[in-house]
Scaffold this motif. Structure first.
Motif, short mmCIF file in Angstrom:
data_model
loop_
_atom_site.label_atom_id
_atom_site.label_comp_id
_atom_site.label_asym_id
_atom_site.label_seq_id
_atom_site.Cartn_x
_atom_site.Cartn_y
_atom_site.Cartn_z
N HIS A 142 0.87 -1.17 0.00
CA HIS A 142 0.00 0.00 0.00
C HIS A 142 0.91 1.23 0.00
CE1 HIS A 142 -3.06 2.68 2.11
NE2 HIS A 142 -3.70 2.25 1.05
N PRO A 143 0.46 2.38 -0.50
CA PRO A 143 1.32 3.58 -0.50
C PRO A 143 1.88 3.96 0.87
CG PRO A 143 -0.55 3.95 -1.92
CD PRO A 143 -0.78 2.61 -1.25
N CYS A 144 1.23 3.55 1.96
CA CYS A 144 1.75 3.85 3.29
C CYS A 144 2.92 2.94 3.65
CB CYS A 144 0.65 3.75 4.34
SG CYS A 144 0.13 2.06 4.70
N ARG A 204 -15.03 -8.11 5.30
CA ARG A 204 -16.23 -8.64 4.67
C ARG A 204 -15.81 -9.55 3.52
NH1 ARG A 204 -19.36 -6.48 0.12
NH2 ARG A 204 -21.36 -7.53 0.14
N THR A 205 -16.54 -10.66 3.36
CA THR A 205 -16.28 -11.58 2.25
C THR A 205 -17.55 -11.72 1.42
OG1 THR A 205 -16.88 -13.52 3.53
CG2 THR A 205 -14.57 -12.89 3.56
N LYS A 250 -9.00 -3.84 5.39
CA LYS A 250 -8.48 -2.65 6.08
C LYS A 250 -6.97 -2.78 6.22
CE LYS A 250 -8.68 -1.83 10.66
NZ LYS A 250 -9.29 -1.62 11.96
N CYS A 251 -6.26 -1.73 5.84
CA CYS A 251 -4.81 -1.67 5.99
C CYS A 251 -4.47 -1.64 7.48
CB CYS A 251 -4.26 -0.43 5.29
SG CYS A 251 -2.48 -0.23 5.47
N LEU A 252 -3.52 -2.46 7.90
CA LEU A 252 -3.16 -2.52 9.31
C LEU A 252 -2.28 -1.35 9.74
CD1 LEU A 252 -2.55 -6.34 9.86
CD2 LEU A 252 -4.58 -4.98 10.39
N GLU A 253 -1.69 -0.63 8.81
CA GLU A 253 -0.82 0.51 9.15
C GLU A 253 -1.63 1.81 9.28
OE1 GLU A 253 2.63 2.65 10.01
OE2 GLU A 253 2.44 0.48 9.81
N CYS A 254 -2.34 2.18 8.21
CA CYS A 254 -3.00 3.49 8.19
C CYS A 254 -4.51 3.42 8.43
CB CYS A 254 -2.71 4.20 6.86
SG CYS A 254 -3.44 3.41 5.42
N GLY A 255 -5.10 2.21 8.40
CA GLY A 255 -6.53 2.07 8.67
C GLY A 255 -7.43 2.30 7.47
N ARG A 256 -6.86 2.50 6.30
CA ARG A 256 -7.64 2.73 5.07
C ARG A 256 -8.48 1.49 4.77
NH1 ARG A 256 -9.24 6.86 1.88
NH2 ARG A 256 -8.21 6.84 -0.11
N VAL A 257 -9.76 1.69 4.44
CA VAL A 257 -10.65 0.58 4.10
C VAL A 257 -10.99 0.67 2.61
CG1 VAL A 257 -12.92 -0.45 4.52
CG2 VAL A 257 -11.61 0.51 6.42
N ILE A 258 -10.82 -0.45 1.90
CA ILE A 258 -11.15 -0.50 0.48
C ILE A 258 -11.97 -1.74 0.19
CG2 ILE A 258 -9.08 0.77 -0.22
CD1 ILE A 258 -7.89 -1.89 -1.15
N MET A 259 -12.65 -1.72 -0.94
CA MET A 259 -13.39 -2.89 -1.41
C MET A 259 -12.79 -3.35 -2.73
SD MET A 259 -17.37 -2.33 -0.44
CE MET A 259 -17.74 -4.03 -0.79
N LYS A 300 -9.94 -9.99 -8.21
CA LYS A 300 -8.77 -9.12 -8.00
C LYS A 300 -8.16 -9.37 -6.62
CE LYS A 300 -7.23 -4.38 -8.12
NZ LYS A 300 -6.59 -3.88 -9.29
N PHE A 301 -9.01 -9.57 -5.61
CA PHE A 301 -8.51 -9.86 -4.26
C PHE A 301 -7.69 -11.15 -4.25
CE2 PHE A 301 -8.99 -12.12 -0.24
CZ PHE A 301 -8.52 -11.18 0.66
N GLU A 302 -8.24 -12.22 -4.85
CA GLU A 302 -7.56 -13.52 -4.84
C GLU A 302 -6.23 -13.48 -5.59
OE1 GLU A 302 -10.57 -16.21 -6.23
OE2 GLU A 302 -11.41 -16.45 -4.22
N LYS A 303 -6.14 -12.68 -6.65
CA LYS A 303 -4.88 -12.56 -7.38
C LYS A 303 -3.85 -11.74 -6.58
CE LYS A 303 -5.07 -11.55 -11.81
NZ LYS A 303 -5.53 -11.03 -13.11
N SER A 304 -4.32 -10.83 -5.75
CA SER A 304 -3.42 -9.95 -5.00
C SER A 304 -2.83 -10.59 -3.75
CB SER A 304 -4.17 -8.67 -4.57
OG SER A 304 -4.63 -7.98 -5.70
N VAL A 305 -3.50 -11.62 -3.21
CA VAL A 305 -3.06 -12.22 -1.95
C VAL A 305 -1.82 -13.08 -2.18
CG1 VAL A 305 -3.67 -13.87 -0.15
CG2 VAL A 305 -5.33 -12.17 -0.89
N LYS A 306 -0.82 -12.85 -1.34
CA LYS A 306 0.40 -13.64 -1.38
C LYS A 306 0.28 -14.82 -0.41
CE LYS A 306 5.41 -12.95 -1.01
NZ LYS A 306 6.43 -11.93 -0.72
N LYS A 307 -0.16 -14.52 0.85
CA LYS A 307 -0.34 -15.58 1.84
C LYS A 307 -1.17 -15.07 3.01
CE LYS A 307 3.83 -14.56 4.49
NZ LYS A 307 5.07 -15.08 5.06
#
Length: 60
Positions: free
Chosen positions: A15-17, A26-27, A34-43, A48-55
């Motif tokens: 993330h940019p932070c 939500r699934t 939600k980003c654990l650093e800055c708290g930004r929430v996105i949908m 796209k989510f499944e392709k972005s997840v590493k682990k």
């Protein structure tokens, strides 16, 4: 891979932070995360989510 609310996942890109860990809020057809650093929430759409997840991250 199965995902559930409250799990933490690591993304391939940062993330940019500077954080790459996100908490799942939500699934379904769309994922709300939600980003654990800055708290930004996105949908993201499921594909796209499944392709972005590493682990999944174990915070224990």
């Amino acid at each position: 891979m199965k995902f559930s609310v409250g799990e933490v996942v690591q993304f391939r890109k940062k993330h940019p932070c500077g954080e790459d860990r996100w908490e799942i809020l939500r699934t379904g057809m769309d994922f709300r995360i939600k980003c654990l650093e800055c708290g930004r929430v996105i949908m993201l759409p499921r594909p796209k989510f499944e392709k972005s997840v590493k682990k999944k991250v174990d915070l224990g």
